[in-house]
Enzyme design. Structure first.
Site, mmCIF file in Angstrom:
data_model
loop_
_atom_site.group_PDB
_atom_site.id
_atom_site.type_symbol
_atom_site.label_atom_id
_atom_site.label_comp_id
_atom_site.label_asym_id
_atom_site.label_seq_id
_atom_site.Cartn_x
_atom_site.Cartn_y
_atom_site.Cartn_z
ATOM 1 N N LYS A 170 -2.450 -75.318 113.084
ATOM 2 C CA LYS A 170 -2.636 -74.587 111.833
ATOM 3 C C LYS A 170 -3.556 -75.396 110.931
ATOM 4 O O LYS A 170 -3.341 -76.600 110.724
ATOM 5 C CB LYS A 170 -1.290 -74.348 111.143
ATOM 6 N N HIS A 223 -4.492 -74.523 107.610
ATOM 7 C CA HIS A 223 -4.381 -74.259 106.179
ATOM 8 C C HIS A 223 -2.901 -74.326 105.778
ATOM 9 O O HIS A 223 -2.015 -74.154 106.616
ATOM 10 C CB HIS A 223 -4.949 -72.879 105.835
#
Length: 226
Positions: free
Chosen positions: A104, A106
């Site tokens: 991931k 963000h």
């Protein structure tokens, strides 16, 4: 056999997680039994499952660890409910950590969910079942890449007592030999068989002579040598 093991066997049967019949496994093997941890679906079931894991981990590894690591995906809820149960039963705050299948980039960035791993952390890995040890092959490098940690051991719910990828020793023994940390289970299939064979449970025989014969044939072909 310890009382909690007997209760756990009954719990697996009650939840429909442990079934007997004719199943084709991911490995292609034809098996007379099947264990599916996805069968634990209610809050009460998950609470009890965490307690059984916590009990087994406490009996096997004591309190000398900081983090429960549950590999994605099934290991994620296992690590959460067991960390909660450990706090409830033993009064020790254990952090939970899991990996994502995709990085991931963000918000809560990275490959991990829950607590980040830190240098010096002592980690117990928690999984539902290990047939070949392949999942640890994927998990081990992820964990070791995050920090300078020590893996105290692996806990699974059921030791299927089958040979691992080498075809010579059991998957749990193979993990211990390859990675250098112990691997244990809440119960083994031999304990399940011993407890349920020709013994009525809630009015039903789950392992009769026919199923016992199928189990014996299966383990003669795929089982570990004792």
């Amino acid at each position: 056999m310890e009382q909690y093991k007997q209760e756990f066997i009954e719990f697996m049967v009650d939840c429909g997680v442990l079934q007997f019949g004719d199943f084709t496994l991911k490995s292609g093997r034809k098996s007379p039994f099947f264990m599916n941890a996805g069968g634990y679906v209610t809050g009460g079931q998950l609470r009890r499952l965490g307690q059984y894991y916590a009990h087994a981990i406490h009996n096997t590894y004591g309190d000398d660890f900081d983090v429960l690591f549950g590999p994605a995906y099934k290991g994620i809820p296992l690590s959460v409910v067991t960390a909660a149960a450990y706090s409830e039963l033993y009064g020790k705050e254990i952090r939970y950590c899991s990996n994502r299948k995709e990085m991931k980039d963000h918000g809560d960035v990275g490959i991990l969910l829950g607590s980040k791993l830190q240098d010096g952390d002592r980690v117990v890995i928690i999984e539902d079942v290990t047939t070949s040890g392949k999942s640890i092959e994927e998990t081990f490098p992820i964990i070791k890449a995050q920090a300078d940690i020590e893996i105290k051991g692996l806990m699974v719910s059921l030791n299927r007592e089958e040979v691992g990828q080498s075809g010579k020793v059991g998957a749990l023994t193979e993990i211990q030999e390859k990675y250098g940390f112990p691997a244990s289970a809440i119960v083994s299939m031999s304990e399940v068989t011993e407890y349920l064979y020709n013994k009525p449970y809630k009015g039903e025989i789950y392992i009769n002579d026919e199923i016992k014969g199928a189990l014996d044939n299966y383990f003669a072909q795929y089982g570990i040598k004792k």
